[in-house]
Write a protein that holds these residues in place. Structure first.
Motif, PDB file in Angstrom:
ATOM      1  N   TRP A  64       0.831  -1.208   0.000  1.00 24.57           N
ATOM      2  CA  TRP A  64       0.000   0.000   0.000  1.00 24.57           C
ATOM      3  C   TRP A  64       0.862   1.253   0.000  1.00 24.57           C
ATOM      4  N   ILE A  65       1.982   1.183   0.709  1.00 29.16           N
ATOM      5  CA  ILE A  65       2.907   2.319   0.741  1.00 29.16           C
ATOM      6  C   ILE A  65       3.476   2.552  -0.657  1.00 29.16           C
ATOM      7  N   GLU A  66       3.885   1.480  -1.317  1.00 27.56           N
ATOM      8  CA  GLU A  66       4.435   1.595  -2.664  1.00 27.56           C
ATOM      9  C   GLU A  66       3.374   2.050  -3.666  1.00 27.56           C
ATOM     10  N   ALA A  67       2.144   1.578  -3.502  1.00 22.84           N
ATOM     11  CA  ALA A  67       1.056   2.006  -4.393  1.00 22.84           C
ATOM     12  C   ALA A  67       0.830   3.514  -4.258  1.00 22.84           C
ATOM     13  N   HIS A  68       0.905   4.021  -3.028  1.00 23.97           N
ATOM     14  CA  HIS A  68       0.713   5.457  -2.811  1.00 23.97           C
ATOM     15  C   HIS A  68       1.886   6.245  -3.408  1.00 23.97           C
ATOM     16  N   LYS A  69       3.099   5.755  -3.228  1.00 22.79           N
ATOM     17  CA  LYS A  69       4.261   6.430  -3.805  1.00 22.79           C
ATOM     18  C   LYS A  69       4.163   6.463  -5.330  1.00 22.79           C
ATOM     19  N   GLN A  70       3.724   5.356  -5.920  1.00 25.74           N
ATOM     20  CA  GLN A  70       3.576   5.309  -7.380  1.00 25.74           C
ATOM     21  C   GLN A  70       2.542   6.323  -7.851  1.00 25.74           C
ATOM     22  N   CYS A  71       1.454   6.430  -7.116  1.00 24.35           N
ATOM     23  CA  CYS A  71       0.423   7.404  -7.471  1.00 24.35           C
ATOM     24  C   CYS A  71       0.978   8.824  -7.379  1.00 24.35           C
ATOM     25  N   LEU A  72       1.723   9.107  -6.310  1.00 26.37           N
ATOM     26  CA  LEU A  72       2.307  10.446  -6.148  1.00 26.37           C
ATOM     27  C   LEU A  72       3.285  10.751  -7.283  1.00 26.37           C
ATOM     28  N   ARG A  73       4.076   9.774  -7.679  1.00 21.89           N
ATOM     29  CA  ARG A  73       5.000   9.980  -8.787  1.00 21.89           C
ATOM     30  C   ARG A  73       4.239  10.277 -10.072  1.00 21.89           C
ATOM     31  N   ALA A  74       3.129   9.576 -10.273  1.00 17.04           N
ATOM     32  CA  ALA A  74       2.305   9.803 -11.455  1.00 17.04           C
ATOM     33  C   ALA A  74       1.715  11.215 -11.459  1.00 17.04           C
ATOM     34  N   GLU A  75       1.536  11.782 -10.277  1.00 16.63           N
ATOM     35  CA  GLU A  75       1.017  13.149 -10.143  1.00 16.63           C
ATOM     36  C   GLU A  75       2.124  14.187 -10.285  1.00 16.63           C
ATOM     37  N   GLY A  76       3.370  13.733 -10.401  1.00 14.94           N
ATOM     38  CA  GLY A  76       4.474  14.665 -10.619  1.00 14.94           C
ATOM     39  C   GLY A  76       5.340  14.934  -9.408  1.00 14.94           C
TER      40      GLY A  76
END
Length: 79
Positions: A64-76
């Motif tokens: 879940w932590i990695e999924a959130h980090k991936q989402c944040l990266r996708a947001e820039g």
């Protein structure tokens, strides 16, 4: 629906939407500045991450932590 089933269903839905965001960023080839504050970006993954950490501890919630980090990266964001 159990908590685990709900989380799995949410992750599957979320994963699909994240792929669309990443594809759009890759297609443009340009990294832009985030349009949101980091605290307001990715509320779905943030909620799942936080709930997991409270219930199971940080060590048990790496996906879940990695999924959130991936989402944040996708947001820039650079995390």
């Amino acid at each position: 629906m159990s908590g685990a089933q709900l989380q799995n269903a949410s992750l599957a839905t979320l994963h699909g939407s994240q792929q669309n965001k990443v594809s759009a960023t890759e297609a443009s080839g340009v990294e832009s500045k985030p349009k949101k504050k980091i605290c307001c970006a990715c509320p779905d993954t943030k909620k799942l991450r936080d709930e997991c950490i409270v219930e199971h501890g940080e060590a048990a919630c790496t996906k879940w932590i990695e999924a959130h980090k991936q989402c944040l990266r996708a947001e820039g964001f650079n995390v």
